[in-house]
Design an enzyme around this catalytic site. Structure first.
Site, mmCIF file in Angstrom:
data_model
loop_
_atom_site.group_PDB
_atom_site.id
_atom_site.type_symbol
_atom_site.label_atom_id
_atom_site.label_comp_id
_atom_site.label_asym_id
_atom_site.label_seq_id
_atom_site.Cartn_x
_atom_site.Cartn_y
_atom_site.Cartn_z
ATOM 1 N N HIS A 1 0.640 -1.582 0.148
ATOM 2 C CA HIS A 1 -0.014 -0.344 -0.683
ATOM 3 C C HIS A 1 0.576 1.200 -0.517
ATOM 4 O O HIS A 1 0.251 2.242 0.318
ATOM 5 C CB HIS A 1 -0.932 -0.145 1.148
ATOM 6 C CG HIS A 1 -1.648 -1.571 0.712
ATOM 7 N ND1 HIS A 1 -3.163 -0.663 0.855
ATOM 8 C CD2 HIS A 1 -1.320 -2.560 1.682
ATOM 9 C CE1 HIS A 1 -3.948 -2.022 1.005
ATOM 10 N NE2 HIS A 1 -2.916 -2.969 0.885
ATOM 11 N N GLY B 1 5.291 4.682 -3.030
ATOM 12 C CA GLY B 1 7.045 4.829 -3.520
ATOM 13 C C GLY B 1 7.176 3.208 -4.010
ATOM 14 O O GLY B 1 7.971 3.077 -4.750
ATOM 15 N N LYS B 2 7.186 2.233 -2.897
ATOM 16 C CA LYS B 2 7.709 1.015 -3.332
ATOM 17 C C LYS B 2 6.706 0.215 -4.343
ATOM 18 O O LYS B 2 7.123 -0.240 -5.692
ATOM 19 C CB LYS B 2 7.436 0.014 -1.968
ATOM 20 C CG LYS B 2 7.794 0.027 -0.807
ATOM 21 C CD LYS B 2 8.199 -0.784 -0.159
ATOM 22 C CE LYS B 2 6.869 -1.301 0.596
ATOM 23 N NZ LYS B 2 7.401 -2.083 1.701
ATOM 24 N N ASP C 1 8.957 -6.425 2.280
ATOM 25 C CA ASP C 1 9.101 -6.138 3.191
ATOM 26 C C ASP C 1 10.713 -5.574 3.167
ATOM 27 O O ASP C 1 11.591 -6.350 3.087
ATOM 28 C CB ASP C 1 8.925 -7.106 4.415
ATOM 29 C CG ASP C 1 8.933 -6.290 5.682
ATOM 30 O OD1 ASP C 1 7.723 -5.247 5.549
ATOM 31 O OD2 ASP C 1 9.617 -6.640 6.592
ATOM 32 N N SER C 2 10.306 -4.041 3.650
ATOM 33 C CA SER C 2 12.045 -4.187 3.438
ATOM 34 C C SER C 2 12.436 -2.837 4.634
ATOM 35 O O SER C 2 11.286 -2.148 5.205
ATOM 36 C CB SER C 2 11.858 -2.792 2.058
ATOM 37 O OG SER C 2 11.496 -2.513 1.863
ATOM 38 N N GLY D 1 10.660 7.789 1.860
ATOM 39 C CA GLY D 1 11.643 7.093 2.723
ATOM 40 C C GLY D 1 12.690 7.997 3.348
ATOM 41 O O GLY D 1 13.260 8.601 3.710
ATOM 42 N N ASP E 1 15.414 8.049 2.237
ATOM 43 C CA ASP E 1 16.610 7.410 0.542
ATOM 44 C C ASP E 1 17.224 8.753 0.833
ATOM 45 O O ASP E 1 18.986 9.147 0.545
ATOM 46 C CB ASP E 1 15.405 8.507 -0.570
ATOM 47 C CG ASP E 1 15.412 6.489 -1.091
ATOM 48 O OD1 ASP E 1 16.464 5.544 -0.554
ATOM 49 O OD2 ASP E 1 14.093 6.295 -2.025
ATOM 50 N N ARG F 1 15.994 -3.723 -3.648
ATOM 51 C CA ARG F 1 14.698 -4.087 -4.265
ATOM 52 C C ARG F 1 15.401 -4.457 -5.578
ATOM 53 O O ARG F 1 15.099 -6.203 -5.559
ATOM 54 C CB ARG F 1 13.952 -2.827 -4.479
ATOM 55 C CG ARG F 1 12.675 -3.649 -4.186
ATOM 56 C CD ARG F 1 11.460 -2.826 -4.092
ATOM 57 N NE ARG F 1 11.500 -1.902 -2.068
ATOM 58 C CZ ARG F 1 11.683 -1.116 -2.220
ATOM 59 N NH1 ARG F 1 12.301 -0.566 -3.480
ATOM 60 N NH2 ARG F 1 11.622 -0.488 -0.898
HETATM 61 P P1 IMP Z 1 7.669 -2.328 5.129
HETATM 62 O O1 IMP Z 1 8.812 -2.837 4.026
HETATM 63 O O2 IMP Z 1 6.287 -1.460 4.817
HETATM 64 O O3 IMP Z 1 7.014 -2.263 6.246
HETATM 65 O O4 IMP Z 1 7.849 -0.299 5.089
HETATM 66 C C1 IMP Z 1 9.303 -0.098 5.174
HETATM 67 C C2 IMP Z 1 9.526 0.767 5.092
HETATM 68 O O5 IMP Z 1 10.772 1.092 4.783
HETATM 69 C C3 IMP Z 1 9.233 1.779 4.648
HETATM 70 O O6 IMP Z 1 8.116 2.829 4.649
HETATM 71 C C4 IMP Z 1 10.352 2.540 4.421
HETATM 72 O O7 IMP Z 1 10.148 3.993 4.915
HETATM 73 C C5 IMP Z 1 11.201 1.977 4.891
HETATM 74 N N1 IMP Z 1 12.658 1.788 3.190
HETATM 75 C C6 IMP Z 1 12.210 0.626 2.336
HETATM 76 N N2 IMP Z 1 12.564 0.880 1.328
HETATM 77 C C7 IMP Z 1 13.495 2.035 0.808
HETATM 78 C C8 IMP Z 1 14.182 2.730 0.374
HETATM 79 O O8 IMP Z 1 14.289 2.141 -1.006
HETATM 80 N N3 IMP Z 1 14.054 3.300 0.273
HETATM 81 C C9 IMP Z 1 13.583 4.668 1.792
HETATM 82 N N4 IMP Z 1 13.119 3.987 2.449
HETATM 83 C C10 IMP Z 1 12.897 2.758 1.929
#
Ligand code: IMP
Length: 199
Positions: free
Chosen positions: A16, A19-20, A75-76, A159, A161, A187
């Site tokens: 949701h 950006g991702k 998930d990141s 996020g 970045d 990613r």
């Molecule tokens: P989740 O995977 O939805 O729990 O969210 C992971 C959070 O990690 C995101 O909301 C971002 O804030 C941060 N995040 C994950 N990947 C990136 C990225 O490529 N750049 C910046 N922040 C990231």
């Protein structure tokens, strides 16, 4: 059983986070028909696992069961060495309910000051999971290492970045062109592994 993803397959993307979703669409390069979880009105499950891989799998499984389609989830997060890997799986949660990443980045800076850290090493992790409805799942992980910089720089990413400079570069992810980030991000690296496993 060999798991294969045929080109053109309809895939529900279980995120949701716009950006991702945009980055995943760019990385997948029109290989699949992507349907956003939000478009199908799928609920966002609670991330109850303690690892990126566990949470990616949980999100992919939930979306596959709810939609009846093969689901892809990510998930990141950002891990900071001097903070024992925090915020890690709590990266989104550090931004609070208003998803204020200015606040989350400030929190990282304050915590580093609190521990008197000189080492500003950090890394992003992305776990990608693909789940078949009622069936198997595959999960992979990619990582990119770098250092943190304050104040935040650049408005191209999302996020964390603006505070992350990947190894071998001088610009933050927030300052880089999206294509440059997509070429080497956590990613993108996870996707290379997923392709090796499934395509
Ligand atoms: P989740 O995977 O939805 O729990 O969210 C992971 C959070 O990690 C995101 O909301 C971002 O804030 C941060 N995040 C994950 N990947 C990136 C990225 O490529 N750049 C910046 N922040 C990231």
């Amino acid at each position: 059983m060999t798991l294969k993803l045929e080109p053109g397959t309809r895939l529900v993307v279980a995120t949701h986070n716009p950006g991702k979703a945009r980055e995943l669409a760019e990385i997948l390069e029109g290989r699949f028909q992507l349907v956003a979880a939000g478009e199908l009105g799928l609920p966002e499950p609670e991330e109850t696992e303690q690892t990126f891989q566990g949470n990616a799998l949980l999100k992919a499984r939930a979306a596959a069961e709810a939609s009846g389609l093969i689901a892809l989830a990510d998930d990141s997060g950002l891990s900071v060495k001097a903070l024992d890997g925090a915020p890690g799986i709590y990266s989104a949660r550090w931004a609070g309910p208003s998803k204020d990443f200015g606040l989350a980045m400030k929190k990282v800076e304050e915590r580093l000051e609190e521990v008197g850290a000189e080492d500003v090493s950090a890394w992003f992790t992305s776990s990608l999971a693909v789940a078949w409805p009622g069936g198997p799942a595959v999960v992979v992980e990619g990582r990119v290492d770098g250092v943190l910089t304050f104040p935040p720089r650049g408005d191209k990413g999302f996020g964390y970045d603006p505070i992350f400079i990947p190894e071998g570069f001088t610009q933050t992810f927030g300052e880089m062109e999206p294509a440059a980030k997509d070429g080497m991000s956590h990613r993108a690296r996870a996707f290379v592994k997923l392709k090796a496993a499934l395509l």
